[in-house]
Enzyme design. Structure first.
Site, PDB file in Angstrom:
ATOM      1  N   CYS A 161      10.196  28.047   2.616  1.00 35.44           N
ATOM      2  CA  CYS A 161       9.613  29.217   3.574  1.00 35.44           C
ATOM      3  C   CYS A 161       7.696  29.210   3.819  1.00 35.44           C
ATOM      4  O   CYS A 161       7.453  29.234   4.722  1.00 35.44           O
ATOM      5  CB  CYS A 161       9.940  30.143   3.486  1.00 35.44           C
ATOM      6  SG  CYS A 161      11.935  30.752   3.326  1.00 35.44           S
ATOM      7  N   HIS A 294       3.798  38.315   4.018  1.00 31.98           N
ATOM      8  CA  HIS A 294       5.307  37.192   4.295  1.00 31.98           C
ATOM      9  C   HIS A 294       6.148  38.264   5.107  1.00 31.98           C
ATOM     10  O   HIS A 294       7.358  37.608   5.755  1.00 31.98           O
ATOM     11  CB  HIS A 294       5.571  36.313   3.510  1.00 31.98           C
ATOM     12  CG  HIS A 294       6.366  35.420   3.340  1.00 31.98           C
ATOM     13  ND1 HIS A 294       6.724  34.079   3.986  1.00 31.98           N
ATOM     14  CD2 HIS A 294       7.741  35.155   2.581  1.00 31.98           C
ATOM     15  CE1 HIS A 294       7.229  33.345   3.756  1.00 31.98           C
ATOM     16  NE2 HIS A 294       8.048  34.158   2.721  1.00 31.98           N
ATOM     17  N   HIS A 329      12.620  35.602   9.786  1.00 32.84           N
ATOM     18  CA  HIS A 329      12.811  34.767   9.179  1.00 32.84           C
ATOM     19  C   HIS A 329      12.834  33.250   9.669  1.00 32.84           C
ATOM     20  O   HIS A 329      13.851  33.326   9.778  1.00 32.84           O
ATOM     21  CB  HIS A 329      12.980  35.251   7.459  1.00 32.84           C
ATOM     22  CG  HIS A 329      12.282  34.349   7.018  1.00 32.84           C
ATOM     23  ND1 HIS A 329      11.146  33.475   6.817  1.00 32.84           N
ATOM     24  CD2 HIS A 329      12.597  34.149   5.406  1.00 32.84           C
ATOM     25  CE1 HIS A 329      10.367  32.621   6.207  1.00 32.84           C
ATOM     26  NE2 HIS A 329      11.539  33.090   4.664  1.00 32.84           N
TER      27      HIS A 329
END
Length: 400
Positions: A161, A294, A329
């Site tokens: 990620c 995040h 996400h």
């Protein structure tokens, strides 16, 4: 010679918009892109929510003018759309006018086509063309072809990620070191059953809208997206009298090696990444006006990242918010998606809202910004925390 790094173009496609303007409009009007799964045939259809892009592969193929026998994965299609917008936004007419590179990030690659045709590959010659589009580098190769980067520097980054953040970091370092004059950087990932099943096994997917930094958070919503930025050197900007959208001022990367799929509970990796980014930017913590966190809305991430904020900023944590309640996400694309949002925040002096927040976490007294807030922004920090402990931080500035 250490050169400055300017952002001269941006392109994006996500669940909340097909381009930069549409994404910004959704952010300021608090329009989420999270919904039930529509396009993937999965047994988890009613169990989770995702950030899907409405446009079909066929529509993308038509838009790009590809032949009917193409072997583009959805990852490559999304990346091509976003990269083409970024190049157009930067006003680039001749990609060969200077030393140019492409650094593209992905984690899914061509998995969407592999899982679709897996059982047919040895029986149906018509689908065997997709074998070649499975590997991660294929999408970078196709994006390079679409934007005209030929026989130059093209590479792929896959660090979970944090991939796109690391792509931006590498591009900036290549320019600073004088290796390249222009680098198109970003990331792209599509939704796939492979990803859904994997995250479902980890038990970190939410059955409702994700709630970053909330005490009652239930997990993340996966999303699909792509975003690319055009980075150019001082010399190119000056020679071509280019408009600069923002500057890549600092960057940092650290790996806490705590766990394969979890961050350190004390935020060691994120702390080191933020500290390194501040050092490279030559900035004090007090100079950061907004953090695009995040903020995945998982139990582990928000605890770890929140503690990292306290480690770096002490009692004076800047306004922060996670935009993943808008897009989901987006895995390897996340760092680029949020880099675009960070630049938009700088340009418009606007802190974007952290949707769905209600209850502060019991571990600390930190609350994200829950409503759009106008304030003078000079420097924005963006965090991307990946599986395996790969933590990356970027700092964007209005001034070189």
């Amino acid at each position: 010679m250490c050169r400055g790094v300017s952002i001269t173009g941006m392109g994006i496609i996500s669940a909340i918009g097909n381009n930069v303007v549409e994404n910004y409009e959704s952010l300021i009007h608090e329009k989420t892109g999270i919904s039930r799964i529509q396009k993937i045939d999965t047994v988890h259809h009613n169990d989770i929510m995702v950030g899907e892009i409405a446009t079909t592969n066929e529509e993308f193929i038509q838009r790009l003018g590809l032949p009917s026998d193409n072997n583009y994965s959805r990852t490559a299609l999304l990346g091509s759309i976003a990269a083409l917008e970024a190049v157009k936004n930067a006003g680039i007419e001749d990609m060969g006018s200077c030393r140019t590179g492409l650094v593209s990030a992905t984690s899914v690659g061509g998995m969407d086509m592999t899982e679709k045709f897996y059982y047919e590959y040895f029986e149906n010659p018509a689908c065997q063309k997709y074998i070649l589009s499975h590997h991660l580098g294929d999408s970078a190769k196709k994006i390079a072809e679409q934007i005209g980067v030929k026989k130059q520097f093209v590479t792929t980054i896959s660090t979970a990620c944090s991939s796109a953040a690391n792509a931006i970091m590498l591009g900036a370092r290549l320019i600073k070191a004088g290796k390249l004059d222009r680098v198109i950087v970003g990331g792209t990932d599509c939704l796939s059953k492979f990803t859904i099943n994997g995250f479902k096994t980890l038990m970190i997917l939410s059955d409702t809208y994700n709630t970053p930094f909330d005490e009652n958070r239930k997990g993340l919503n996966l999303g699909e997206a792509a975003a690319f930025l055009v980075l150019e050197s001082d010399e190119i900007v000056k020679a071509e009298n280019k408009k600069v959208l923002a500057y890549v001022k600092g960057y940092g990367n650290a790996n806490d090696a705590f766990h394969q799929t979890a961050s350190s509970e004390n935020g060691e990796g994120a702390t080191l990444a933020m500290q390194q980014a501040l050092k490279i930017a030559g900035s004090e913590p007090s100079s950061i006006d907004y953090i695009n966190a995040h903020g995945t809305a998982t139990g582990n991430n928000d605890l770890s990242e929140g503690k990292a904020f306290l480690n770096v900023f002490g009692e004076k944590v800047p306004n922060f918010s996670s935009t993943k309640a808008f897009t989901g996400h987006t895995l390897a694309a996340a760092g680029a998606i949020e880099a675009v949002y960070s630049v938009l925040a700088l340009q418009n002096n606007l802190v974007f809202p952290n949707l769905n927040f209600k209850t502060p976490m019991k571990e600390f007294d930190l609350k994200p910004q829950t409503e759009a807030k106008h304030k003078e922004l000079k420097q924005v920090m963006s965090n991307s925390l990946g599986f395996g402990g790969n933590c990356s931080t970027l700092i964007f500035s209005k001034e070189a």
